[in-house]
Design a protein around this motif. Sequence first.
Motif, PDB file in Angstrom:
ATOM      1  N   ARG A   1      39.927  63.775 112.479  1.00  0.00           N
ATOM      2  CA  ARG A   1      41.258  63.834 112.192  1.00  0.00           C
ATOM      3  C   ARG A   1      41.518  65.457 112.838  1.00  0.00           C
ATOM      4  N   HIS A   2      42.830  65.687 112.692  1.00  0.00           N
ATOM      5  CA  HIS A   2      43.409  67.468 112.759  1.00  0.00           C
ATOM      6  C   HIS A   2      45.210  67.702 112.104  1.00  0.00           C
ATOM      7  N   SER A   3      45.328  68.935 112.578  1.00  0.00           N
ATOM      8  CA  SER A   3      46.421  69.046 111.852  1.00  0.00           C
ATOM      9  C   SER A   3      47.829  68.591 112.762  1.00  0.00           C
TER      10      SER A   3
ATOM     11  N   ALA B   1      44.094  56.906 107.306  1.00  0.00           N
ATOM     12  CA  ALA B   1      43.971  57.036 105.618  1.00  0.00           C
ATOM     13  C   ALA B   1      43.307  55.930 105.006  1.00  0.00           C
ATOM     14  N   GLY B   2      42.818  54.723 105.466  1.00  0.00           N
ATOM     15  CA  GLY B   2      41.935  53.875 104.418  1.00  0.00           C
ATOM     16  C   GLY B   2      43.235  52.583 104.488  1.00  0.00           C
TER      17      GLY B   2
ATOM     18  N   SER C   1      49.217  64.497 109.804  1.00  0.00           N
ATOM     19  CA  SER C   1      48.598  65.748 110.082  1.00  0.00           C
ATOM     20  C   SER C   1      47.414  65.527 108.568  1.00  0.00           C
ATOM     21  N   MET C   2      46.183  65.707 109.993  1.00  0.00           N
ATOM     22  CA  MET C   2      45.211  65.843 109.124  1.00  0.00           C
ATOM     23  C   MET C   2      44.075  64.368 108.330  1.00  0.00           C
ATOM     24  N   ALA C   3      45.483  63.317 108.669  1.00  0.00           N
ATOM     25  CA  ALA C   3      45.069  62.350 108.137  1.00  0.00           C
ATOM     26  C   ALA C   3      43.185  61.711 109.328  1.00  0.00           C
TER      27      ALA C   3
ATOM     28  N   ILE D   1      55.371  55.401 104.643  1.00  0.00           N
ATOM     29  CA  ILE D   1      55.599  54.131 105.335  1.00  0.00           C
ATOM     30  C   ILE D   1      54.210  54.445 107.210  1.00  0.00           C
ATOM     31  N   PHE D   2      53.825  53.670 107.168  1.00  0.00           N
ATOM     32  CA  PHE D   2      53.583  54.326 108.394  1.00  0.00           C
ATOM     33  C   PHE D   2      53.673  53.690 109.744  1.00  0.00           C
TER      34      PHE D   2
END
Length: 346
Positions: free
Chosen positions: A106-108, A126-127, A142-144, A214-215
Amino acid sequence: MEAVAKTPEREAFYRRIDGENLSALWNVMGDLITPEPKSACRPHLWKFDAVRAYMIEAGKLITAKEAERRVLILENPGLRGQSKVTTSLYAGIQLVLPGDVAPAHRHSQSALRFILDGKGAFTTVAGEKTLMAPGDFVITPSMAWHDHGNETSEPMFWLDGLDIPMVQFFDASFAEGSNEDRQKITKPAGDSFARYGRNLLPIDEKRSSKTSPIFNYPYSHSREALEQARVREEWDACHGLKLKFANPETGDFAMPTIGTFIQLLPKGFKTARYRSTDATVFTAIEGKGRTRIGDKTFEWGPRDLFVVPSWHWVTHEADEDAVLFSFSDRAVQQKLDLFREDRGNA
Ligand code: 1HN
């Protein structure tokens, strides 16, 4: 602004202040404050078939696990060596081969995927795991935590778009690897769409993320939205029919740093000239045609990729019904009151 004349006294003065880490604004002001955007970023087109052949070679050279991500960067010819497709954005083509493990990290930096070729490879964000198909637009906030894999028998290729140069500009990069190649799946497939994709939101939920919940925006939905709009024939002279991917919580862009768009150009349509301050990366998912950028013309077909620099006149022309996906830093420029567009006389 005119260049200031050189005199021996001035030159000697500049040399003396140089030692003190000082410099005279009047020598550089014209380069800093330009009357119009002036960028090193250049128009360019990458033919997908050529990139694809190199990616297949890369697939024999290195595993996804060793590479972490098996990606060839689309480097703007005016910005070589900087891993930039535009001044503010990164783009690459990623190959995930059957059996590959692109391990969790993960990252910014926020990332988007736009699927070009192959069907059924997955990303877990994120799961939640999602299977992807051509034309799908998928977000990694970001950070996921995110990892990718492919349990099909076909390679999958997608376009990665990240805000890397923006994060670099702000010196705000954090990144972390995981001990586990694959993160734990904690949510059922389709969870984010089931919760947020129906124009119904939990009344008291306080989400802190500025990224759409929503991804995966599947192509079947995007295509249908375009087709429904086509019936109304509300063609925009500059864009044909162009929609932005929206965050259902806010109506804003789906990602905080990157604006993403999908547009339909019907067969025979030729757009009126347009220019804007957001340098934009395009790829075709269907159809073929050509795009004129400044004084250059680029012929494109499915999966080809091209970049339009800031404030360059653009026209598109479709030989068949064509669908273009695009992304730019407009999401940021609009929030900073920097975005400007010019529709010519249209
Ligand atoms: C990244 O995390 C991915 O997760 C792809 O697929 C490209 C380029 C730079 C930094 C991180 C991915 C990337 C990246």
